[in-house]
Design an enzyme around this catalytic site. Structure first.
Site, PDB file in Angstrom:
ATOM      1  N   PHE A 128       0.838  -1.198   0.000  1.00  0.00           N
ATOM      2  CA  PHE A 128       0.000   0.000   0.000  1.00  0.00           C
ATOM      3  C   PHE A 128       0.880   1.258   0.000  1.00  0.00           C
ATOM      4  O   PHE A 128       1.892   1.303   0.687  1.00  0.00           O
ATOM      5  CB  PHE A 128      -0.892  -0.053   1.251  1.00  0.00           C
ATOM      6  CG  PHE A 128      -1.994   0.950   1.264  1.00  0.00           C
ATOM      7  CD1 PHE A 128      -3.171   0.729   0.568  1.00  0.00           C
ATOM      8  CD2 PHE A 128      -1.864   2.131   1.986  1.00  0.00           C
ATOM      9  CE1 PHE A 128      -4.208   1.655   0.593  1.00  0.00           C
ATOM     10  CE2 PHE A 128      -2.895   3.064   2.014  1.00  0.00           C
ATOM     11  CZ  PHE A 128      -4.066   2.819   1.318  1.00  0.00           C
ATOM     12  N   ASP A 205       1.414  -5.001   8.745  1.00  0.00           N
ATOM     13  CA  ASP A 205       0.278  -4.116   8.526  1.00  0.00           C
ATOM     14  C   ASP A 205      -0.950  -5.006   8.347  1.00  0.00           C
ATOM     15  O   ASP A 205      -1.024  -5.798   7.393  1.00  0.00           O
ATOM     16  CB  ASP A 205       0.505  -3.226   7.293  1.00  0.00           C
ATOM     17  CG  ASP A 205      -0.548  -2.129   7.205  1.00  0.00           C
ATOM     18  OD1 ASP A 205      -1.707  -2.386   7.610  1.00  0.00           O
ATOM     19  OD2 ASP A 205      -0.233  -1.023   6.727  1.00  0.00           O
ATOM     20  N   TYR A 230     -11.278   1.218  10.341  1.00  0.00           N
ATOM     21  CA  TYR A 230     -12.432   1.693   9.557  1.00  0.00           C
ATOM     22  C   TYR A 230     -12.783   0.798   8.374  1.00  0.00           C
ATOM     23  O   TYR A 230     -13.725   1.072   7.648  1.00  0.00           O
ATOM     24  CB  TYR A 230     -12.230   3.139   9.076  1.00  0.00           C
ATOM     25  CG  TYR A 230     -10.936   3.434   8.345  1.00  0.00           C
ATOM     26  CD1 TYR A 230     -10.768   3.052   7.018  1.00  0.00           C
ATOM     27  CD2 TYR A 230      -9.904   4.104   8.976  1.00  0.00           C
ATOM     28  CE1 TYR A 230      -9.590   3.333   6.352  1.00  0.00           C
ATOM     29  CE2 TYR A 230      -8.716   4.390   8.309  1.00  0.00           C
ATOM     30  CZ  TYR A 230      -8.555   4.000   7.001  1.00  0.00           C
ATOM     31  OH  TYR A 230      -7.394   4.273   6.344  1.00  0.00           O
ATOM     32  N   LYS A 231     -12.020  -0.281   8.165  1.00  0.00           N
ATOM     33  CA  LYS A 231     -12.320  -1.182   7.046  1.00  0.00           C
ATOM     34  C   LYS A 231     -13.274  -2.274   7.541  1.00  0.00           C
ATOM     35  O   LYS A 231     -14.436  -2.002   7.784  1.00  0.00           O
ATOM     36  CB  LYS A 231     -11.007  -1.708   6.468  1.00  0.00           C
ATOM     37  CG  LYS A 231     -10.225  -0.559   5.801  1.00  0.00           C
ATOM     38  CD  LYS A 231      -8.839  -0.915   5.329  1.00  0.00           C
ATOM     39  CE  LYS A 231      -8.217   0.313   4.637  1.00  0.00           C
ATOM     40  NZ  LYS A 231      -6.789   0.180   4.413  1.00  0.00           N
ATOM     41  N   ARG A 380     -11.994  -4.146  -7.701  1.00  0.00           N
ATOM     42  CA  ARG A 380     -11.838  -4.806  -6.411  1.00  0.00           C
ATOM     43  C   ARG A 380     -13.218  -4.981  -5.777  1.00  0.00           C
ATOM     44  O   ARG A 380     -13.956  -4.017  -5.590  1.00  0.00           O
ATOM     45  CB  ARG A 380     -10.936  -3.938  -5.530  1.00  0.00           C
ATOM     46  CG  ARG A 380     -10.370  -4.649  -4.346  1.00  0.00           C
ATOM     47  CD  ARG A 380      -9.303  -3.822  -3.663  1.00  0.00           C
ATOM     48  NE  ARG A 380      -9.839  -2.568  -3.129  1.00  0.00           N
ATOM     49  CZ  ARG A 380      -9.230  -1.834  -2.192  1.00  0.00           C
ATOM     50  NH1 ARG A 380      -8.071  -2.216  -1.698  1.00  0.00           N
ATOM     51  NH2 ARG A 380      -9.766  -0.718  -1.768  1.00  0.00           N
TER      52      ARG A 380
HETATM   53  C1  LIG Z   1      -5.999   1.321   4.339  1.00  0.00           C
HETATM   54  C2  LIG Z   1      -4.545   1.119   4.583  1.00  0.00           C
HETATM   55  C3  LIG Z   1      -3.788   2.110   5.230  1.00  0.00           C
HETATM   56  C4  LIG Z   1      -4.420   3.425   5.601  1.00  0.00           C
HETATM   57  O1  LIG Z   1      -3.579   4.295   6.268  1.00  0.00           O
HETATM   58  P1  LIG Z   1      -4.142   5.615   6.920  1.00  0.00           P
HETATM   59  O2  LIG Z   1      -3.019   6.097   7.746  1.00  0.00           O
HETATM   60  O3  LIG Z   1      -5.365   5.242   7.719  1.00  0.00           O
HETATM   61  O4  LIG Z   1      -4.536   6.564   5.835  1.00  0.00           O
HETATM   62  C5  LIG Z   1      -2.457   1.840   5.482  1.00  0.00           C
HETATM   63  N1  LIG Z   1      -1.888   0.672   5.093  1.00  0.00           N
HETATM   64  C6  LIG Z   1      -2.602  -0.287   4.464  1.00  0.00           C
HETATM   65  C7  LIG Z   1      -1.937  -1.561   4.070  1.00  0.00           C
HETATM   66  C8  LIG Z   1      -3.941  -0.072   4.186  1.00  0.00           C
HETATM   67  O5  LIG Z   1      -4.646  -1.015   3.553  1.00  0.00           O
END
Ligand SMILES: *Cc1c(COP(=O)(O)O)cnc(C)c1O
Length: 420
Positions: A128, A205, A230-231, A380
């Site tokens: 990401f 992560d 939040y996911k 997706r």
């Molecule tokens: C959604 C996601 C993030 C989001 O990071 P924020 O700091 O909340 O913007 C980070 N890493 C991964 C792998 C994600 O899927």
């Protein structure tokens, strides 16, 4: 619809679904809208608005500053619940704070400071973006080397690639348990073992894993992790993230943002930074209380359903996506862009199509199906077992088939939106 799987098969799966009742515990304002983006922003739990009203009106409105007596350790209490029900960690090992990006910075910084003789960080080249940028920044600031391991866009990181990159110079390996694009699921225990053998730390992560797949941080020997709420955890837009540090490593690691929420006897306001020995040393500052409060009712639903049942349904939803995609979409220029079978990935599935972006926009605008697009050419599809029905998958893929076959999408602009 002819061919493939009859809708009645999806109806039977709904009828046999032990989690079917959880859908009513979410706010669903438009029953025709099929929401397959729970991996980006989970739906609103029905209990959340009342809970927030209570915190706003009673906690803030009446209690005012006095409410902090009760609020002060919410991040740690919610962290303990997440540890027990979602992450397989022990009490005192997880806390909610900041964002995933910031927590990644803090824990990666702590790990690098604790390994002064080593100069390399390994990561997945396809991870990401925020993870890549945070690590680029950290390694640049410290004069270290960031090695980005080549990995499959659809299949994820091959552990042989990791194995051959691990040597005595590697301080830290940063990986996503579930890949944000393909959904590829890594073997956490195996990665931890490989890294440990080379004397390197691993920072996980868990953003696309938490609430989608069972995670057992203790049993797999994990030391450090971060992730979103939040996911699949449905904590609301921008709800604060979690971080995990194994108890045995806490006192030894010191994170680079020295804020007063990590301080021993915080309200003595002493002259020098002197962090508590426990998990709260990884905190920085005053938490966003309203967003933190929204995690409580959301997490309660996950606790009640249980990760085992959530995963079991997630696998069945994934299998239905695979089967329908093969039957209906393969002839229309789609191909799978995720590992198979569903056991090898998280809850979302990606499909390749050369016009994925325009199809994605058309689906939302004309067919009431919300999924998302990821560069360069992936659609997706993110079912969320707590509220997605099997018949929604059937209907969504039938609508997708229609959109792709009709080619109405061809009149849409090819330029990307501000948010995709
Ligand atoms: C959604 C996601 C993030 C989001 O990071 P924020 O700091 O909340 O913007 C980070 N890493 C991964 C792998 C994600 O899927």
């Amino acid at each position: 619809m002819e061919g493939g799987i009859p809708r009645a098969a999806a109806e039977e799966l709904d009828a046999a679904d032990p989690l079917a009742g959880f859908r009513d515990r979410f706010v669903i304002t438009d029953p025709e809208l099929i929401y397959l983006d729970g991996n980006s922003l989970g739906r609103l739990p029905a209990a959340t608005p009342d809970r927030l009203r209570e915190v706003v009106e009673e906690g803030w409105g009446e209690g005012l500053v006095r409410s902090w007596q009760g609020w002060i350790d919410w991040g740690a209490r919610l962290g303990d619940r997440l540890a027990e029900h979602v992450l397989g960690a022990r009490p005192g090992e997880v806390v909610i704070s900041d964002s995933t990006s910031v927590n990644l910075y803090k824990l990666a910084g702590a790990a690098l400071d604790a390994a002064p003789g080593r100069g390399t960080v390994l990561m997945d080249a396809e991870d990401f973006p925020t993870d890549r940028y945070i690590l680029q920044g950290l390694t640049a600031q410290r004069g270290l080397r960031l090695r980005r391991l080549a990995s499959g866009l659809d299949g994820g990181l091959d552990l042989d690639v990791l194995r051959s990159a691990l040597d005595q110079d590697v301080a830290l390996v940063v990986l996503s348990l579930v890949s944000y694009r393909s959904g590829a699921l890594l073997d956490m225990a195996k990665v931890n073992e490989l890294a440990r053998a080379a004397g390197a730390r691993v920072l996980w992560d868990l953003s696309h894993a938490a609430g989608a797949v069972p995670v057992d941080l203790a049993a797999t020997g994990a030391e450090l992790a971060v992730g979103c709420t939040y996911k699949y955890l449905n904590g609301g837009p921008g709800s604060p993230a979690f971080l995990y540090v194994r108890e045995e490593s806490q006192a030894e690691l010191r994170q680079p943002v020295w804020g007063w929420f990590g301080q021993r006897e915080q309200f003595r306001m002493g002259p020098d930074y002197d962090p508590v020995p426990g998990i709260e040393r990884f905190l920085v500052s005053t938490p966003p209380l309203l967003s933190l409060a929204a995690i409580d009712p959301a997490l309660a639903l996950v606790e009640e359903a249980g990760m085992a049942r959530i995963r079991a349904k997630g696998l069945l939803l994934g299998r239905l996506v695979d089967d329908l995609a093969d039957a209906w979409l393969a002839p229309l220029g789609f191909r799978p862009a995720s590992p198979r079978p569903p056991e090898r990935r998280g809850s979302h599935v990606s499909l390749y199509h050369r016009d994925a972006w325009r199809i994605c926009q058309t689906l939302a605008a004309d067919a009431k199906v919300v999924c998302d697009y990821r560069v360069p050419d992936r659609l997706r599809i993110g079912p969320s077992p707590l509220y997605t029905r099997f018949t929604e998958i059937w209907d969504a893929l039938a609508r997708l088939r229609q959109v792709a076959a009709g080619r109405a999408y061809a009149s849409r602009p090819t330029g990307l939106a501000r948010v995709t």
